[in-house]
Design an enzyme around this catalytic site. Structure first.
Site, PDB file in Angstrom:
ATOM      1  N   PRO A  30       0.849  -1.199   0.000  1.00  0.00           N
ATOM      2  CA  PRO A  30       0.000   0.000   0.000  1.00  0.00           C
ATOM      3  C   PRO A  30       0.882   1.247   0.000  1.00  0.00           C
ATOM      4  CG  PRO A  30      -0.655  -1.537   1.734  1.00  0.00           C
ATOM      5  CD  PRO A  30       0.657  -2.012   1.214  1.00  0.00           C
ATOM      6  N   LYS A  31       0.407   2.304  -0.648  1.00  0.00           N
ATOM      7  CA  LYS A  31       1.149   3.565  -0.661  1.00  0.00           C
ATOM      8  C   LYS A  31       0.597   4.473   0.432  1.00  0.00           C
ATOM      9  CE  LYS A  31       2.853   7.286  -3.564  1.00  0.00           C
ATOM     10  NZ  LYS A  31       2.654   8.290  -2.494  1.00  0.00           N
ATOM     11  N   TRP A  32       1.418   4.753   1.426  1.00  0.00           N
ATOM     12  CA  TRP A  32       0.998   5.527   2.589  1.00  0.00           C
ATOM     13  C   TRP A  32       1.031   7.013   2.290  1.00  0.00           C
ATOM     14  CZ3 TRP A  32      -0.850   2.981   6.780  1.00  0.00           C
ATOM     15  CH2 TRP A  32      -0.619   1.594   6.806  1.00  0.00           C
ATOM     16  N   ASP A 177      -2.781   6.166  -0.443  1.00  0.00           N
ATOM     17  CA  ASP A 177      -2.600   6.884  -1.702  1.00  0.00           C
ATOM     18  C   ASP A 177      -2.699   6.019  -2.947  1.00  0.00           C
ATOM     19  OD1 ASP A 177      -2.380   9.540  -2.019  1.00  0.00           O
ATOM     20  OD2 ASP A 177      -0.213   9.651  -1.857  1.00  0.00           O
TER      21      ASP A 177
END
Length: 362
Positions: A30-32, A177
């Site tokens: 996942p894109k933090w 994100d």
């Protein structure tokens, strides 16, 4: 510090692509949506370094002891500082931490404590791991953090593309994100865009109510368009900017916008933003030129336009009623009336509880 990887180090970066890659071997995460950090520990000494090499220790005092207590005595990790509120990531709360008053920072640290999500390991002890394939660095990171507890976490990771696609849609409502894809054999390459990022993108019709000059050609070229949406009370709220135009387009925009500059301030919904007598009203409405500690001395002056133009832009997501990142021009919408450009057109994504990722604690 006396580490095999000493600060400052620039983090490894990602380039944007349209979809989760279909070919090759990848590890997906996942894109933090937080502050990218590199964390250095050498004995009792801990440094939280920002993406642009600045120390962040004083702004996140609640993180120092957990990092000192839970990380090995000599190590460097790559990760993201985040704050979670009401089941989603809160980037605004994160920004509030960059405050000159230590008392204010201390208060916010107790009210909205941060967490650190780690996703890479650059060194451990006397071993420089940057040359190892990412799959091996990830395995070392998992061993390193297997017994940690909040506020320290390891990001989820998978080699299954279907799972990555599920994360892309399911975690968005929690403020994540998008998805990052890393080749399994990727060495750590500071300041190189060698990873891939897949981010959400939507479109929105906005009112163009002003512009800013291009800083290298003031008075000759348009730098950015100021965008607005009408709220339920029919007040035009400033929601962000649209920029990144070519030199040719910046010239063309000036010619195109010139007719809309005539008498633009007369009755303009943002005309009083810098009037001291209107401070209370300005606090209740988002306007395009207010100075703040985030301005960093930037010139936020703007040129008003009669709010008669509608533009279609693409954006990633909204946060606190504004575009989280810069919007991108798509086309003019001569078929749309400005009054129809409201917040109601925006897609609302239900939040996925962060407990799916934050298994325990914060």
């Amino acid at each position: 510090m006396n580490l095999v990887v000493n600060p400052p180090i620039l983090p490894m970066l990602a380039k944007r692509v349209e979809e989760v890659p279909r070919e090759g071997k990848w590890i997906y995460e996942p894109k933090w949506d937080g502050f990218r950090v590199l964390v250095f520990r050498d004995g009792n000494e801990v440094l939280i370094q920002s993406r642009d090499k600045k120390p962040l220790n004083r702004y996140f005092p609640e993180m120092i002891d957990p990092l000192r207590q839970q990380l090995p005595s000599k190590c460097v990790l790559d990760g993201e500082l985040v704050i979670a509120n009401d089941g989603r990531l809160d980037f605004d709360a994160l920004q509030l931490r960059i405050h000159p008053a230590a008392s204010r920072v201390k208060l916010l640290a107790s009210q909205t404590p941060a967490s650190c999500i780690f996703f890479d390991l650059l060194c451990k002890g006397v071993r420089d791991l940057r040359g190892l394939p990412f799959r091996k660095r990830r395995a070392e990171l998992e061993l390193l953090l297997k017994s940690t507890k909040p506020p320290i976490h390891i990001t989820p990771a998978t080699e299954d593309r279907k799972t990555a696609i599920d994360w892309f849609s399911r975690f968005e409502g929690a403020g994540l994100d998008g998805v990052v894809a890393k080749p399994v054999d990727l060495p750590y390459q500071p300041d190189k865009r060698v990873m891939l990022k897949i981010k959400h993108e939507r479109d929105c019709d906005c009112v163009v109510a002003g512009f800013r000059w291009y800083k290298q050609a003031e008075g000759k070229q348009v730098g950015s368009l100021l965008l607005g949406l009408y709220d339920e009370s029919k007040a035009l709220q400033h929601v962000g900017v649209c920029s990144s135009f070519s030199a040719e387009t910046r010239h063309e925009l000036l010619d195109f916008l010139t007719p809309y500059r005539k008498n633009a301030l007369r009755g303009h919904p943002w005309k009083d933003w810098e009037n001291p007598d209107e401070l209370q009203r300005a606090a209740e409405h988002r306007m395009p030129g207010g100075k703040s500690r985030w301005s960093h001395g930037k010139d936020l002056s703007w040129e008003p336009l009669r709010p008669e133009l509608v533009v279609e832009v693409s954006y990633e997501h909204m946060q606190s009623g504004r575009f989280r990142h810069m919007a991108h021009f798509r086309r003019w919408r001569k078929d749309r009336k400005p009054a129809t450009c409201t917040f109601a057109q925006l897609e609302v994504v239900p939040p996925e509880e962060l407990k799916s990722i934050f298994a325990r604690g914060r």
